[in-house]
Design an enzyme around this catalytic site. Structure first.
Site, PDB file in Angstrom:
ATOM      1  N   LYS A 276       0.838  -1.200   0.000  1.00 54.54           N
ATOM      2  CA  LYS A 276       0.000   0.000   0.000  1.00 54.54           C
ATOM      3  C   LYS A 276       0.874   1.251   0.000  1.00 54.54           C
ATOM      4  CE  LYS A 276      -3.959  -1.793   2.637  1.00 54.54           C
ATOM      5  NZ  LYS A 276      -4.975  -1.581   1.579  1.00 54.54           N
ATOM      6  N   ARG A 350     -10.358 -11.420   1.622  1.00 59.78           N
ATOM      7  CA  ARG A 350     -11.177 -12.505   1.036  1.00 59.78           C
ATOM      8  C   ARG A 350     -10.428 -13.822   1.071  1.00 59.78           C
ATOM      9  NH1 ARG A 350     -11.590  -9.065  -4.392  1.00 59.78           N
ATOM     10  NH2 ARG A 350     -11.250  -7.412  -2.853  1.00 59.78           N
TER      11      ARG A 350
HETATM   12  N1  BES Z   1      -8.186  -3.765   4.390  1.00 62.18           N
HETATM   13  C1  BES Z   1      -8.286  -3.334   3.042  1.00 62.18           C
HETATM   14  C2  BES Z   1      -9.570  -2.542   2.794  1.00 62.18           C
HETATM   15  C3  BES Z   1      -9.545  -1.094   3.184  1.00 62.18           C
HETATM   16  C4  BES Z   1      -8.884  -0.175   2.401  1.00 62.18           C
HETATM   17  C5  BES Z   1     -10.244  -0.666   4.267  1.00 62.18           C
HETATM   18  C6  BES Z   1      -8.911   1.163   2.757  1.00 62.18           C
HETATM   19  C7  BES Z   1     -10.291   0.675   4.597  1.00 62.18           C
HETATM   20  C8  BES Z   1      -9.620   1.588   3.854  1.00 62.18           C
HETATM   21  C9  BES Z   1      -8.292  -4.538   2.095  1.00 62.18           C
HETATM   22  O1  BES Z   1      -7.516  -5.598   2.497  1.00 62.18           O
HETATM   23  C10 BES Z   1      -7.753  -4.057   0.802  1.00 62.18           C
HETATM   24  O2  BES Z   1      -6.620  -3.700   0.777  1.00 62.18           O
HETATM   25  N2  BES Z   1      -8.576  -4.056  -0.226  1.00 62.18           N
HETATM   26  C11 BES Z   1      -8.168  -3.576  -1.499  1.00 62.18           C
HETATM   27  C12 BES Z   1      -8.735  -4.509  -2.538  1.00 62.18           C
HETATM   28  C13 BES Z   1      -8.192  -4.256  -3.921  1.00 62.18           C
HETATM   29  C14 BES Z   1      -6.731  -4.646  -3.971  1.00 62.18           C
HETATM   30  C15 BES Z   1      -8.994  -5.076  -4.899  1.00 62.18           C
HETATM   31  C16 BES Z   1      -8.716  -2.161  -1.664  1.00 62.18           C
HETATM   32  O3  BES Z   1      -9.844  -1.903  -1.263  1.00 62.18           O
HETATM   33  O4  BES Z   1      -7.974  -1.320  -2.166  1.00 62.18           O
HETATM   34 MN    MN Z   2      -5.524  -5.360   1.867  1.00 66.52          MN
END
Ligand code: BES
Ligand code: MN
Ligand code: ZN
Length: 493
Positions: A276, A350
């Protein structure tokens, strides 16, 4: 804070402070009216001066009350004289506690259960008082060398016309706000303290407090034996051992099928190899809010001795980049046998939930509800107001929608149509773990749906509701109130 239900009428009251409502246009609530008579028209003369208009959330503290055993009166505005919405009632309660929490006296009596609130009976109003007050006074002090100012206010007396309904509301309010407090506290803890092992210890400690509660912790070797190749792939980049926490609460009949809650317990989500961006990454300590809400809900249910069987499952791990970490392109074999091509290691929630859904089957569930901070996309779709809801069963989804409305912990349903499944097609495995840029919350749920085909299932995406960002950064404890309302509704169905 201590809470007490009191049914004595106001004429015989001694109190450090009394909280009463006033409507706009100088209309008094019934207790304000009595107080006005006792004090020779004090309240009406204050209103005439125009120092408080009675608009929603106005407050005015009268701190000298001549010839009275009542030391102070807090007037709170209720707006126009008509039944309040639950949302506005909660705003009034927030205004009340905010106005007095820094005071130097130790008890207050609240006369707001007499106010008409649409769709709320006496016990729900009582419960809201406890929930809103406890939510407002929550502080996270564990990691500060100097704790914030201690509160002098210690006792809240809730006036009620009926002690039975009052006590029911009080018990529910204490249990729910206790569950919310645990959910918030575990989530606010830093990720170097709140690790999967720590979460597992908390679950064991929680279960030890209750007779009908039992915890089993599966470790990595157990999960290997079960073939949880998807969950285990996420944990490979971390040095903290993953845990699959399982808590069983048996309050119902021996043969009653359990309600299974699954909470995502990512104690830190750096994204893995699909790292990230740095800004705001600290908030990914909140990626275990689903798990902490499951713990909070189980504690509240056990405290109320609900006559239900409930199972809480919390897959817990970190998601970090490392030489051993799962890579984009890797193909995983999940516990179900379905193969998954990882196209983005940041879509890890997931991956741990799918094996937990497969594992949930062995409990022969009545329903399965998972709660997860699953997608940033839910913030784009719904903001921070409702949690996203998706599921394969209309009755279950409708039950959750109506529980959310009652509990002021709302959800909004998104479609889970088969057309979206196409976005998860992979050239190299049964499923890809991401579905492209469109409809991210839906495709995440579609992925999960592939592992929930054999039971009634709903998914709550709580990425927008589980914590606040910015200067009020902190966990909210949602959706504990929603889940508790769902359980309470099941008991009374
Ligand atoms: N934990 C995150 C979701 C999240 C992101 C919650 C920002 C709150 C704020 C999850 O594991 C994630 O990173 N999801 C990705 C999925 C994407 C790679 C398809 C996302 O939402 O960017
Ligand atoms: Mn994630
Ligand atoms: Zn995550």
């Amino acid at each position: 804070m201590n809470y007490l239900i009191e049914t004595n009428s106001i004429e015989n009251f001694k109190s450090d402070l009394i909280i009463v409502g006033i409507y706009s246009n100088q209309v008094l609530s019934s207790t304000a009216n009595i107080l006005d008579n006792i004090t020779n028209g004090l309240i009406s003369s204050v209103l005439k001066r125009g120092d408080i208009l009675g608009e929603l959330n106005d407050t005015l503290l009268l701190n000298v009350i001549p010839n009275s055993d009542i030391e102070r009166i807090l007037l709170v505005g209720l707006g126009e004289q008509k039944p309040l919405t639950v949302k506005n009632y909660r705003k009034v309660l927030t205004a009340s506690i905010s106005a007095i929490k820094k005071s130097r006296f130790d008890s207050a009596t609240i006369f707001l259960t007499e106010i008409d609130v649409a769709k709320a009976d006496l016990s729900l109003k009582t419960r809201q008082i406890v929930e809103v007050f406890e939510d407002d006074i929550y502080q996270f002090n564990e990691c500060k060398s100097k704790p914030a100012d201690e509160m002098t206010l210690k006792n809240i007396v809730i006036h009620s016309t009926d002690s039975v309904f009052g006590e029911i509301g009080l018990a529910q309010g204490l249990a729910i706000s206790g569950g919310v407090r645990i959910a918030k506290h575990l989530a606010d803890l830093p990720p170097n303290i709140c690790t999967p092992t720590f979460l597992a210890q908390q679950a064991v400690a929680l279960a030890n407090k209750f007779q009908h509660c039992e915890t089993t912790i599966l470790d990595v070797a157990d999960m290997e034996k079960l073939g949880m190749g998807s969950l285990l792939a996420v944990t490979r980049g971390s040095r903290e051992p993953a845990k699959l926490i399982s808590i069983e609460y048996r309050g119902g009949a021996a043969n009653a099928k359990p309600i299974v809650f699954i909470g995502k317990g990512l104690t830190f989500d750096a994204g893995g190899i699909s790292l990230k961006p740095g800004s705001g990454m600290d908030e990914m300590k909140y990626d275990m809010c689903g798990g902490s809400a499951v713990l909070g809900t189980l504690q509240a249910a056990a405290e109320l001795n609900l006559p239900l069987n409930i199972v809480g499952l919390i897959p817990s791990t970190e998601n970090l980049p490392d030489g051993q970490a799962c890579k984009p392109g890797d193909v995983l074999i999940s516990m179900s046998g379905k193969t998954i091509e990882v196209l983005n290691t940041d879509a890890e929630g997931r991956l741990i939930l799918c094996d937990t859904l497969t594992y949930a089957k062995r409990f022969n569930p009545e329903v399965v509800i998972d709660l997860a901070t699953l997608t940033g996309a839910v913030l784009v779709a719904l903001g921070r107001v409702p949690s996203g809801l998706l599921g394969n069963d209309d009755a279950l989804c409708n039950d959750l929608i109506s529980a959310g409305e009652t509990a002021s912990d709302s959800v909004w349903r998104l479609p889970l149509w088969e057309e979206y499944q196409d976005q998860l097609k992979s050239n190299f495995a049964d499923l890809a773990n991401i579905g492209g840029k469109d409809a991210g919350t839906i495709t995440a749920a579609c992925f999960l749906a592939n592992f929930a085909e054999e039971f009634r299932w709903a998914h709550l995406d709580i990425a927008g509701t589980a914590w606040r960002t910015g200067s009020a950064k902190g966990a909210t404890g949602r959706p504990v109130p929603l889940l508790m309302q769902y359980l309470l509704n099941r008991v009374h169905a």
